[in-house]
Motif scaffolding. Structure first.
Motif, mmCIF file in Angstrom:
data_model
loop_
_atom_site.group_PDB
_atom_site.id
_atom_site.type_symbol
_atom_site.label_atom_id
_atom_site.label_comp_id
_atom_site.label_asym_id
_atom_site.label_seq_id
_atom_site.Cartn_x
_atom_site.Cartn_y
_atom_site.Cartn_z
ATOM 1 N N LEU A 208 14.586 49.641 44.002
ATOM 2 C CA LEU A 208 13.225 50.011 43.590
ATOM 3 C C LEU A 208 12.549 48.852 42.860
ATOM 4 C CD1 LEU A 208 13.725 53.719 42.450
ATOM 5 C CD2 LEU A 208 12.359 52.905 44.383
ATOM 6 N N ASP A 209 13.311 48.189 41.965
ATOM 7 C CA ASP A 209 12.749 47.039 41.248
ATOM 8 C C ASP A 209 12.378 45.919 42.215
ATOM 9 O OD1 ASP A 209 13.098 48.399 38.962
ATOM 10 O OD2 ASP A 209 14.814 47.238 38.217
ATOM 11 N N LEU A 210 13.253 45.673 43.185
ATOM 12 C CA LEU A 210 12.993 44.599 44.155
ATOM 13 C C LEU A 210 11.789 44.952 45.024
ATOM 14 C CD1 LEU A 210 16.642 43.750 45.270
ATOM 15 C CD2 LEU A 210 15.128 42.311 43.912
ATOM 16 N N ARG A 211 11.663 46.221 45.341
ATOM 17 C CA ARG A 211 10.489 46.648 46.114
ATOM 18 C C ARG A 211 9.210 46.313 45.340
ATOM 19 N NH1 ARG A 211 8.454 51.973 47.335
ATOM 20 N NH2 ARG A 211 8.753 52.380 45.128
ATOM 21 N N ASP A 212 9.246 46.610 44.018
ATOM 22 C CA ASP A 212 8.047 46.352 43.216
ATOM 23 C C ASP A 212 7.790 44.862 43.052
ATOM 24 O OD1 ASP A 212 7.751 49.020 43.041
ATOM 25 O OD2 ASP A 212 8.575 49.221 41.027
ATOM 26 N N SER A 213 8.878 44.085 42.808
ATOM 27 C CA SER A 213 8.649 42.660 42.525
ATOM 28 C C SER A 213 8.440 41.837 43.799
ATOM 29 C CB SER A 213 9.796 42.081 41.697
ATOM 30 O OG SER A 213 11.028 42.291 42.352
ATOM 31 N N LEU A 214 9.109 42.209 44.890
ATOM 32 C CA LEU A 214 9.030 41.382 46.100
ATOM 33 C C LEU A 214 8.237 42.034 47.229
ATOM 34 C CD1 LEU A 214 12.812 40.323 46.294
ATOM 35 C CD2 LEU A 214 10.956 39.058 45.236
ATOM 36 N N GLY A 215 7.882 43.299 47.055
ATOM 37 C CA GLY A 215 7.164 44.002 48.131
ATOM 38 C C GLY A 215 8.044 44.283 49.333
ATOM 39 N N LEU A 216 9.301 44.652 49.071
ATOM 40 C CA LEU A 216 10.241 44.918 50.176
ATOM 41 C C LEU A 216 9.758 46.035 51.084
ATOM 42 C CD1 LEU A 216 13.872 45.243 48.780
ATOM 43 C CD2 LEU A 216 12.750 43.289 49.821
ATOM 44 N N THR A 217 10.046 45.877 52.351
ATOM 45 C CA THR A 217 9.843 46.966 53.307
ATOM 46 C C THR A 217 11.227 47.317 53.840
ATOM 47 O OG1 THR A 217 7.757 45.951 53.905
ATOM 48 C CG2 THR A 217 8.613 47.643 55.406
ATOM 49 N N PHE B 253 17.944 36.553 51.602
ATOM 50 C CA PHE B 253 18.038 35.095 51.587
ATOM 51 C C PHE B 253 16.842 34.404 52.254
ATOM 52 C CE2 PHE B 253 19.679 30.914 52.343
ATOM 53 C CZ PHE B 253 20.438 30.680 51.209
ATOM 54 N N LEU B 254 16.460 34.888 53.424
ATOM 55 C CA LEU B 254 15.391 34.227 54.189
ATOM 56 C C LEU B 254 14.037 34.883 53.957
ATOM 57 C CD1 LEU B 254 17.505 33.937 57.433
ATOM 58 C CD2 LEU B 254 16.862 32.018 55.975
ATOM 59 N N ASN B 255 13.982 35.721 52.905
ATOM 60 C CA ASN B 255 12.722 36.400 52.584
ATOM 61 C C ASN B 255 12.192 37.215 53.765
ATOM 62 O OD1 ASN B 255 11.077 36.919 50.517
ATOM 63 N ND2 ASN B 255 10.307 34.816 50.320
ATOM 64 N N PRO B 256 13.019 38.105 54.330
ATOM 65 C CA PRO B 256 12.614 38.778 55.567
ATOM 66 C C PRO B 256 11.535 39.830 55.314
ATOM 67 C CG PRO B 256 14.621 39.751 54.741
ATOM 68 C CD PRO B 256 14.295 38.615 53.816
ATOM 69 N N PRO B 257 10.661 40.050 56.297
ATOM 70 C CA PRO B 257 9.640 41.096 56.128
ATOM 71 C C PRO B 257 10.219 42.508 56.201
ATOM 72 C CG PRO B 257 9.182 39.696 58.049
ATOM 73 C CD PRO B 257 10.508 39.281 57.528
ATOM 74 N N PHE B 258 11.475 42.637 56.691
ATOM 75 C CA PHE B 258 12.026 43.982 56.903
ATOM 76 C C PHE B 258 13.540 43.985 56.673
ATOM 77 C CE2 PHE B 258 13.815 47.068 60.084
ATOM 78 C CZ PHE B 258 13.396 48.223 59.436
ATOM 79 N N ILE B 259 13.988 45.006 55.927
ATOM 80 C CA ILE B 259 15.436 45.169 55.699
ATOM 81 C C ILE B 259 15.828 46.572 56.128
ATOM 82 C CG2 ILE B 259 17.238 45.326 53.923
ATOM 83 C CD1 ILE B 259 15.902 43.117 52.442
ATOM 84 N N LEU B 260 16.945 46.664 56.817
ATOM 85 C CA LEU B 260 17.455 47.967 57.225
ATOM 86 C C LEU B 260 18.784 48.202 56.504
ATOM 87 C CD1 LEU B 260 17.347 49.293 60.845
ATOM 88 C CD2 LEU B 260 19.202 49.849 59.301
ATOM 89 N N ALA B 261 18.870 49.291 55.760
ATOM 90 C CA ALA B 261 20.093 49.594 55.011
ATOM 91 C C ALA B 261 20.690 50.881 55.574
ATOM 92 C CB ALA B 261 19.759 49.754 53.530
ATOM 93 N N ASP B 262 21.880 50.771 56.156
ATOM 94 C CA ASP B 262 22.514 51.937 56.786
ATOM 95 C C ASP B 262 23.644 52.438 55.891
ATOM 96 O OD1 ASP B 262 23.522 53.879 58.430
ATOM 97 O OD2 ASP B 262 23.919 52.569 60.143
ATOM 98 N N GLU B 263 23.437 53.567 55.242
ATOM 99 C CA GLU B 263 24.415 54.173 54.334
ATOM 100 C C GLU B 263 24.867 53.150 53.279
ATOM 101 O OE1 GLU B 263 25.044 57.334 54.359
ATOM 102 O OE2 GLU B 263 24.946 58.091 56.417
ATOM 103 N N ALA B 264 23.911 52.382 52.757
ATOM 104 C CA ALA B 264 24.243 51.234 51.910
ATOM 105 C C ALA B 264 24.857 51.611 50.568
ATOM 106 C CB ALA B 264 22.996 50.378 51.687
ATOM 107 N N VAL B 265 24.675 52.847 50.124
ATOM 108 C CA VAL B 265 25.283 53.204 48.832
ATOM 109 C C VAL B 265 26.340 54.299 48.989
ATOM 110 C CG1 VAL B 265 23.257 52.501 47.483
ATOM 111 C CG2 VAL B 265 23.459 54.868 48.212
ATOM 112 N N SER B 266 26.599 54.700 50.236
ATOM 113 C CA SER B 266 27.478 55.860 50.458
ATOM 114 C C SER B 266 28.922 55.626 50.018
ATOM 115 C CB SER B 266 27.467 56.254 51.930
ATOM 116 O OG SER B 266 26.148 56.441 52.351
ATOM 117 N N ALA B 267 29.361 54.364 50.030
ATOM 118 C CA ALA B 267 30.760 54.108 49.687
ATOM 119 C C ALA B 267 30.938 53.877 48.179
ATOM 120 C CB ALA B 267 31.251 52.896 50.472
ATOM 121 N N LEU B 268 29.858 53.990 47.409
ATOM 122 C CA LEU B 268 29.939 53.634 45.980
ATOM 123 C C LEU B 268 30.029 54.875 45.090
ATOM 124 C CD1 LEU B 268 27.087 50.964 46.035
ATOM 125 C CD2 LEU B 268 29.542 50.542 46.243
#
Ligand SMILES: Nc1ncnc2c1ncn2[C@@H]1O[C@H](COP(=O)(O)OP(=O)(O)O)[C@@H](O)[C@H]1O
Ligand code: SF4
Ligand SMILES: [Mg+2]
Length: 328
Positions: free
Chosen positions: A198-207, A170-185
């Motif tokens: 992966l797409d968001l990393r390419d389009s937005l330059g996520l770290t 939302f706030l366009n943060p320079p850093f995102i931390l994902a802890d077991e973000a897909v483990s429950a799916l």
């Protein structure tokens, strides 16, 4: 080399825990013990290891949700490891988190639109701008706009996790931390979310720092992988290099435990035998020693192996690589 976003130097987080159920004495649990690494802009950095090895504690230290015992955390070059809560305020919006359970991370009584409006209000955004940003994000995580009008109980785990990612962005943060973000799916939903990241990393330059107990997930997603065992780094390398040349006996065992892609494929499974040490156990020697098939008496039980670079960019903490670069 791209800009440094996170640098962790000799980070330690120790807990005082009771020695026994009825005991009044305490022992020290070394949940994170001398961990160092750097995450650069645009990098997806994976941390992998069994449950209880200290991944979430490491995450909490980086986000400064609590004090660190020793060592330093730098965010965009600023040492944030000793900042007081009031001083941390300006960093809170710059470091966002995606949690394991999307159902418990959204307020069940609010629609998604209301959740986003609340974030906008807290950060002083105009209502119209918040509404526009909400719609843009929902499109970015490939959901229909009318999903904004629903409540969490009207959404699937996969949809909610996409929205959790949208909220983190939302706030366009320079850093995102994902802890077991897909483990429950479910596995198929997991794959969709990983591809979205992966797409968001390419389009937005996520770290991103991506934590998982699942090596397959980390291999698919991450640029760099750090393998943790009982609070320490045992191996660290770019993902391709790590999986092409697994050096640490623990990493080898983790990979061999991956489910086979086809039932007829050979099962080269390395069984981890022996009782795992605990993060409370003191003394010197390798923490993996009781489970290691390459254990060398007089060495592995006496000296704690240090993390060293055995080939460019590939670090391992194991006595097998002390003298020669590769023995196998
Ligand atoms: N607040 C705490 N007090 C005492 N021990 C803790 C606390 N938080 C975590 N631990 C211990 O630290 C170790 C690492 O936990 P955690 O970071 O949650 O591991 P992971 O996320 O890899 O499963 C575990 O032994 C856990 O029991
Ligand atoms: S240092 Fe020794 S016990 Fe530890 S992983 Fe290496 S060979 Fe095994
Ligand atoms: Mg955890």
């Amino acid at each position: 080399m791209s800009e440094e976003i996170i640098r962790v130097e000799h980070l330690k987080k120790y807990f005082q825990v009771r020695s026994g159920f009825f005991s009044k004495s305490h022992k020290v649990l070394k949940a994170v013990d001398d961990v160092s690494f750097t995450i650069r802009k645009g990098e997806i950095f994976g941390v992998v290891g069994e449950s209880g090895c200290g991944k979430s504690t490491l995450a909490r230290c980086i986000l400064r949700l609590g004090d660190v015992t020793d060592g330093n955390v730098f965010f965009q070059g600023h040492d944030i490891s000793r900042l007081k809560p009031a001083q941390l305020k300006e960093y809170r919006s710059k470091m966002q988190m995606v949690f394991q359970n999307p159902f418990s991370s959204f307020n069940p009584s609010m629609t998604i639109r209301q959740t986003f409006l609340e974030i906008g209000r807290v950060y002083g955004m105009e209502r119209a701008a918040t509404e526009e940003r909400s719609r843009e994000l929902v499109r970015q995580v490939r959901l229909p706009e009318d999903i904004l009008l629903r409540r969490p109980n009207e959404l699937s785990g996969g949809q909610l996790q996409r929205l959790a990612i949208a909220r983190a962005l939302f706030l366009n943060p320079p850093f995102i931390l994902a802890d077991e973000a897909v483990s429950a799916l479910d596995v198929s939903v997991q794959a969709q979310i990983l591809n979205l990241i992966l797409d968001l990393r390419d389009s937005l330059g996520l770290t991103m720092l991506f934590i998982s107990h699942d090596l397959t997930v980390v291999e698919h997603l991450c640029d760099t992988v750090l393998v943790m065992y009982l609070g320490s780094v045992v191996e660290l390398a770019p993902t391709r290099e790590l999986f092409a040349n697994l050096l640490h006996p623990y990493s080898q065992a983790l990979v061999s435990a991956k489910p086979r892609e086809h039932p007829d494929a050979p099962a080269n499974r390395i069984m981890l035998e022996g009782e795992a040490k605990s993060a409370i156990d003191g003394g010197s020697g390798c923490r993996f020693a009781p489970r290691c098939r390459y254990f060398q008496s007089g060495k592995c039980d006496c000296d704690t192996p240090v993390l060293r670079e055995v080939t460019p960019g590939h670090f391992v903490a194991c006595h097998r690589y002390d003298e020669t670069e590769e023995k196998q």
